[in-house]
Design a protein around this motif. Structure first.
Motif, PDB file in Angstrom:
ATOM      1  N   THR A  14      18.796  24.745  21.205  1.00  0.00           N
ATOM      2  CA  THR A  14      18.006  23.545  21.645  1.00  0.00           C
ATOM      3  C   THR A  14      16.745  24.806  22.276  1.00  0.00           C
ATOM      4  O   THR A  14      15.880  24.916  22.621  1.00  0.00           O
ATOM      5  CB  THR A  14      18.214  22.755  22.965  1.00  0.00           C
ATOM      6  N   ASN A  15      17.640  25.961  22.106  1.00  0.00           N
ATOM      7  CA  ASN A  15      16.468  27.633  22.799  1.00  0.00           C
ATOM      8  C   ASN A  15      16.578  27.993  22.286  1.00  0.00           C
ATOM      9  O   ASN A  15      16.990  28.539  20.516  1.00  0.00           O
ATOM     10  CB  ASN A  15      17.205  28.086  24.154  1.00  0.00           C
ATOM     11  N   PRO A  16      15.003  28.537  21.328  1.00  0.00           N
ATOM     12  CA  PRO A  16      14.945  29.719  20.087  1.00  0.00           C
ATOM     13  C   PRO A  16      15.613  31.082  19.998  1.00  0.00           C
ATOM     14  O   PRO A  16      16.130  31.417  19.866  1.00  0.00           O
ATOM     15  CB  PRO A  16      13.518  30.046  20.039  1.00  0.00           C
ATOM     16  N   VAL A  17      15.796  31.658  21.515  1.00  0.00           N
ATOM     17  CA  VAL A  17      16.218  32.848  21.673  1.00  0.00           C
ATOM     18  C   VAL A  17      17.491  32.749  22.988  1.00  0.00           C
ATOM     19  O   VAL A  17      16.412  32.236  24.163  1.00  0.00           O
ATOM     20  CB  VAL A  17      15.638  34.348  22.594  1.00  0.00           C
ATOM     21  N   VAL A  18      18.717  33.047  22.680  1.00  0.00           N
ATOM     22  CA  VAL A  18      19.775  32.544  23.572  1.00  0.00           C
ATOM     23  C   VAL A  18      20.479  34.136  23.890  1.00  0.00           C
ATOM     24  O   VAL A  18      20.837  34.219  22.643  1.00  0.00           O
ATOM     25  CB  VAL A  18      20.206  31.569  23.872  1.00  0.00           C
ATOM     26  N   LEU A  19      20.653  35.537  25.342  1.00  0.00           N
ATOM     27  CA  LEU A  19      21.574  36.125  25.025  1.00  0.00           C
ATOM     28  C   LEU A  19      22.230  35.588  25.809  1.00  0.00           C
ATOM     29  O   LEU A  19      22.049  35.610  27.281  1.00  0.00           O
ATOM     30  CB  LEU A  19      20.561  37.343  25.954  1.00  0.00           C
ATOM     31  N   PHE A  20      23.954  35.930  25.512  1.00  0.00           N
ATOM     32  CA  PHE A  20      24.735  35.237  26.535  1.00  0.00           C
ATOM     33  C   PHE A  20      25.188  37.262  27.106  1.00  0.00           C
ATOM     34  O   PHE A  20      25.327  37.780  26.033  1.00  0.00           O
ATOM     35  CB  PHE A  20      25.741  34.749  25.482  1.00  0.00           C
ATOM     36  N   ALA A  36      20.291  45.736  25.286  1.00  0.00           N
ATOM     37  CA  ALA A  36      20.429  44.206  24.703  1.00  0.00           C
ATOM     38  C   ALA A  36      18.666  43.266  25.183  1.00  0.00           C
ATOM     39  O   ALA A  36      17.599  43.023  24.680  1.00  0.00           O
ATOM     40  CB  ALA A  36      21.435  42.970  24.584  1.00  0.00           C
ATOM     41  N   ILE A  37      18.690  44.164  26.437  1.00  0.00           N
ATOM     42  CA  ILE A  37      17.482  42.543  27.192  1.00  0.00           C
ATOM     43  C   ILE A  37      16.489  43.920  27.174  1.00  0.00           C
ATOM     44  O   ILE A  37      15.332  43.564  26.920  1.00  0.00           O
ATOM     45  CB  ILE A  37      18.099  42.521  28.637  1.00  0.00           C
ATOM     46  N   GLN A  38      16.884  45.023  26.744  1.00  0.00           N
ATOM     47  CA  GLN A  38      15.546  46.246  27.027  1.00  0.00           C
ATOM     48  C   GLN A  38      15.076  46.135  25.657  1.00  0.00           C
ATOM     49  O   GLN A  38      13.416  45.698  25.176  1.00  0.00           O
ATOM     50  CB  GLN A  38      16.420  47.759  26.976  1.00  0.00           C
ATOM     51  N   ILE A  39      15.769  45.912  24.306  1.00  0.00           N
ATOM     52  CA  ILE A  39      15.144  45.158  22.840  1.00  0.00           C
ATOM     53  C   ILE A  39      14.232  43.954  22.847  1.00  0.00           C
ATOM     54  O   ILE A  39      13.252  43.798  22.319  1.00  0.00           O
ATOM     55  CB  ILE A  39      16.552  45.011  22.516  1.00  0.00           C
ATOM     56  N   ILE A  40      14.406  42.964  23.510  1.00  0.00           N
ATOM     57  CA  ILE A  40      14.352  41.477  23.418  1.00  0.00           C
ATOM     58  C   ILE A  40      12.656  41.485  24.244  1.00  0.00           C
ATOM     59  O   ILE A  40      11.895  41.122  23.255  1.00  0.00           O
ATOM     60  CB  ILE A  40      15.294  41.026  23.723  1.00  0.00           C
ATOM     61  N   VAL A  49      16.595  33.062  27.085  1.00  0.00           N
ATOM     62  CA  VAL A  49      17.659  32.685  28.003  1.00  0.00           C
ATOM     63  C   VAL A  49      18.452  33.229  27.885  1.00  0.00           C
ATOM     64  O   VAL A  49      19.115  33.428  26.897  1.00  0.00           O
ATOM     65  CB  VAL A  49      17.820  30.903  27.799  1.00  0.00           C
ATOM     66  N   THR A  50      18.897  33.480  28.896  1.00  0.00           N
ATOM     67  CA  THR A  50      20.264  33.961  29.493  1.00  0.00           C
ATOM     68  C   THR A  50      21.279  33.717  29.834  1.00  0.00           C
ATOM     69  O   THR A  50      20.858  32.761  30.961  1.00  0.00           O
ATOM     70  CB  THR A  50      20.149  35.653  30.133  1.00  0.00           C
ATOM     71  N   PRO A  73      27.131  41.471  25.046  1.00  0.00           N
ATOM     72  CA  PRO A  73      26.723  40.157  24.965  1.00  0.00           C
ATOM     73  C   PRO A  73      26.455  40.686  22.845  1.00  0.00           C
ATOM     74  O   PRO A  73      27.012  40.574  22.467  1.00  0.00           O
ATOM     75  CB  PRO A  73      25.269  40.846  24.882  1.00  0.00           C
ATOM     76  N   GLN A  74      26.567  38.780  23.138  1.00  0.00           N
ATOM     77  CA  GLN A  74      25.743  37.889  21.520  1.00  0.00           C
ATOM     78  C   GLN A  74      24.476  37.228  22.030  1.00  0.00           C
ATOM     79  O   GLN A  74      23.962  36.603  23.027  1.00  0.00           O
ATOM     80  CB  GLN A  74      26.359  36.882  21.813  1.00  0.00           C
ATOM     81  N   LEU A  75      23.492  37.776  20.359  1.00  0.00           N
ATOM     82  CA  LEU A  75      22.014  37.534  20.522  1.00  0.00           C
ATOM     83  C   LEU A  75      22.408  36.049  19.215  1.00  0.00           C
ATOM     84  O   LEU A  75      23.484  36.183  18.386  1.00  0.00           O
ATOM     85  CB  LEU A  75      21.458  38.353  20.222  1.00  0.00           C
ATOM     86  N   TYR A  76      21.730  34.690  20.088  1.00  0.00           N
ATOM     87  CA  TYR A  76      21.637  33.583  19.361  1.00  0.00           C
ATOM     88  C   TYR A  76      19.892  33.550  18.931  1.00  0.00           C
ATOM     89  O   TYR A  76      19.181  33.775  20.348  1.00  0.00           O
ATOM     90  CB  TYR A  76      22.281  32.719  19.264  1.00  0.00           C
ATOM     91  N   VAL A  77      19.322  33.001  17.585  1.00  0.00           N
ATOM     92  CA  VAL A  77      18.470  33.327  17.746  1.00  0.00           C
ATOM     93  C   VAL A  77      17.927  31.686  16.521  1.00  0.00           C
ATOM     94  O   VAL A  77      17.945  32.081  15.692  1.00  0.00           O
ATOM     95  CB  VAL A  77      16.916  34.439  16.707  1.00  0.00           C
TER      96      VAL A  77
END
Length: 103
Positions: A14-20, A36-40, A49-50, A73-77
């Motif tokens: 339900t969120n376009p970009v999520v970082l755990f 990971a945050i710097q890259i995003i 959404v983190t 971390p794990q990134l979901y797009v």
């Protein structure tokens, strides 16, 4: 599927970009999450959404089970698992990450 798995699935779809991650976007608790945050952010993502996995052991284990990936971390797009910090870095350096996050 457990409640945690259901919650993770709903969150990433339900969120376009999520970082755990470990910590928050403002205060990452590990170097990999910080990178990971710097890259995003450098890709211009505004609606990120983190999820701080340090706040909930069930989520911390649950996301590893969900993705079958051992690290944070794990990134979901758009509901798709992209990868962790090293993969994000490689994609960023090749320009793939920018293209993915602008799409």
């Amino acid at each position: 599927m457990s409640d945690v798995q259901s919650w993770i699935k709903e969150t990433v779809t339900t969120n376009p970009v999520v970082l755990f991650m470990k910590g928050t976007a403002q205060f990452p608790q590990c170097g990999f999450s910080g990178r990971a945050i710097q890259i995003i952010k450098s890709c211009g993502v505004e609606n990120l959404v983190t999820i701080n996995v340090l706040e909930d052991a069930a989520v911390r284990q649950g996301i590893k089970d969900f993705s079958n990936w051992p690290t944070i971390p794990q990134l979901y797009v758009k509901g798709e698992f992209i990868g962790g910090s090293d993969i994000m870095n490689e994609m960023f350096e090749s320009g793939e990450m920018q293209a993915l996050l602008k799409a």
